[in-house]
Design a protein around this motif. Structure first.
Motif, short mmCIF file in Angstrom:
data_model
loop_
_atom_site.label_atom_id
_atom_site.label_comp_id
_atom_site.label_asym_id
_atom_site.label_seq_id
_atom_site.Cartn_x
_atom_site.Cartn_y
_atom_site.Cartn_z
N SER A 106 -33.61 -49.29 -12.74
CA SER A 106 -33.70 -47.85 -12.93
C SER A 106 -32.62 -47.14 -12.14
N SER A 117 -33.21 -42.23 -15.13
CA SER A 117 -34.05 -41.14 -14.63
C SER A 117 -33.42 -39.83 -15.08
N HIS A 174 -35.19 -36.55 -16.26
CA HIS A 174 -35.93 -35.46 -15.60
C HIS A 174 -35.52 -34.03 -15.97
N1 SAH Z 1 -32.96 -44.63 -7.72
C1 SAH Z 1 -33.52 -45.11 -8.94
C2 SAH Z 1 -34.80 -45.92 -8.78
C3 SAH Z 1 -35.89 -45.40 -7.88
S1 SAH Z 1 -37.03 -44.18 -8.35
C4 SAH Z 1 -33.71 -43.99 -9.92
O1 SAH Z 1 -33.49 -42.84 -9.54
O2 SAH Z 1 -34.04 -44.25 -11.06
C5 SAH Z 1 -38.01 -44.75 -9.70
C6 SAH Z 1 -38.43 -43.57 -10.58
O3 SAH Z 1 -39.42 -42.74 -9.94
C7 SAH Z 1 -37.28 -42.66 -10.92
O4 SAH Z 1 -37.34 -42.29 -12.26
C8 SAH Z 1 -37.56 -41.47 -10.01
O5 SAH Z 1 -36.88 -40.33 -10.43
C9 SAH Z 1 -39.05 -41.40 -10.10
N2 SAH Z 1 -39.67 -40.58 -9.04
C10 SAH Z 1 -39.18 -40.27 -7.82
N3 SAH Z 1 -40.04 -39.50 -7.14
C11 SAH Z 1 -41.08 -39.30 -7.95
C12 SAH Z 1 -42.31 -38.59 -7.80
N4 SAH Z 1 -42.63 -37.94 -6.69
N5 SAH Z 1 -43.16 -38.63 -8.85
C13 SAH Z 1 -42.87 -39.31 -9.99
N6 SAH Z 1 -41.76 -40.00 -10.16
C14 SAH Z 1 -40.86 -39.99 -9.17
#
Ligand code: SAH
Length: 343
Positions: free
Chosen positions: A193, A216, A218
């Protein structure tokens, strides 16, 4: 004195070279590699079919990286377990073990901390300390398989850190993890990810692995995405979509979009419509994640009704969509809740 090589971070061809240089036969490399990556040995001492002399030579020449489990928490809701591991230099990371009908999945960390700064994520609080070595990523999987006594079939690199910010080590990790001479986890059962580091996504595409790349996202406009993710200042959604198309072209693997639903920020009908427009041409799978609470942040999750409406809107546009089942939320083991500190 020359620094000792980290034996768990080297591939079989490299190990063969190393052992040949020590005057050993190539089959010894296979034997030792098997002990490390199939039998998950805890040290050279347990490699009982090597001569005492060879074991001694290995101890003199190589480092054997092991992680110490310092805390294991189990969710009362779904049996998910969260592991806090101490690395050889005293830093700590977290990993999560999830049991599904189709097998056991481990979510690993790729760095100690993170420098990407996504506003809703706990892993980024305190910044980046350092990247993990291939051995330290592998060992999260190995230690969990040893402790649970159950085979791990899926690995997701979605814990602490940005995997594509630790590219070379990530790649070595993936090669060893999926190597037929090692634990041999199928590439199709591995997901990486990323928050969207465009040049690295393209580089990964060129490796032509069969792993799943999750982006990711968002936010569906640059403006919205920038509010949540500093990386969006650097790469536009347009660039991201081109990189995704390139990944699909090169590997034939469909991209997953991760989309955390943040109440009042990115969860309107309009957002869903725009998301569908981005997902459709690439035939992406969309994974919705109602945002998980992080105590330093004041973001709130979308309501259940909003999540459903958002999902329906995507379905209407014939987008393949699921709402991620949040595992281990009661032990702060869910997405974005992992952190490097013990407190
Ligand atoms: N750095 C990588 C992998 C780690 S995070 C990335 O950004 O993809 C894994 C996933 O969880 C990512 O999609 C991230 O955006 C999401 N995430 C981070 N904090 C979160 C939260 N508080 N609630 C839900 N998803 C979250």
């Amino acid at each position: 004195m020359e620094e000792k090589k980290d034996i768990k971070s080297i591939t079989l061809p490299q190990l063969t070279e190393e052992l040949t240089a020590l005057g050993e036969k190539p089959f010894r490399a296979r034997q030792i590699y098997r002990w490390i990556h199939v039998k998950l040995a805890e040290g050279f001492e347990s490699m009982t079919d090597l001569s005492g002399q060879l074991r001694e030579k290995c101890i003199q020449t190589f480092l054997y990286t092991a992680l110490e489990p310092v805390k294991i928490q189990e969710s009362k809701i779904d049996g998910t377990r969260k592991f806090l591991f101490r690395l050889p230099d005293g830093n700590t990371v977290e990993s999560v073990w999830m049991k599904y009908k189709h097998g056991n999945s481990v979510c690993i960390s790729s760095q100690v901390g993170c420098r990407m700064g996504c506003r809703f994520c706990a892993s980024t609080i305190g910044g980046l300390e350092r990247s993990l070595l291939p051995s330290e990523m592998l060992e999260q999987v190995y230690a969990i398989q040893r402790i649970t006594g159950e085979r791990v079939s899926n690995v997701v690199v979605m814990g602490i850190g940005e995997p594509l910010d630790n590219y070379e080590n990530l790649l070595t990790f993936l090669r060893i993890l999926t190597d037929e001479n090692g634990l041999h986890i199928s590439q199709r059962n591995v997901t990486v990810s990323t928050c969207g580091i465009v040049p690295r996504m393209r580089q990964l595409a060129d490796e032509k692995l069969q792993i799943t790349l999750a982006l990711s996202l968002h936010g569906t406009t640059d403006e919205k995405r920038r509010r949540l993710m500093p990386i969006a200042e650097k790469y536009s959604i347009d660039q991201l979509m081109q990189a995704c198309a390139y990944y699909f072209e090169q590997t034939g693997r469909r991209i997953t979009f991760e989309y955390s639903l943040v109440g009042g920020v990115n969860d309107t009908e309009e957002d869903a419509g725009q998301l569908a427009q981005l997902a459709r041409p690439l035939a992406c799978h969309v994974n919705l994640i109602p945002v998980n609470p992080v105590r330093e942040r004041d973001y709130v999750s979308s309501t259940g009704a909003r999540v459903q409406a958002f999902k329906s809107r995507l379905e209407k546009a014939r987008v393949n969509v699921t709402v991620r089942r949040e595992m281990g939320r009661d032990i702060d083991g869910a997405c974005g809740q992992l952190r490097r500190n013990m407190e």
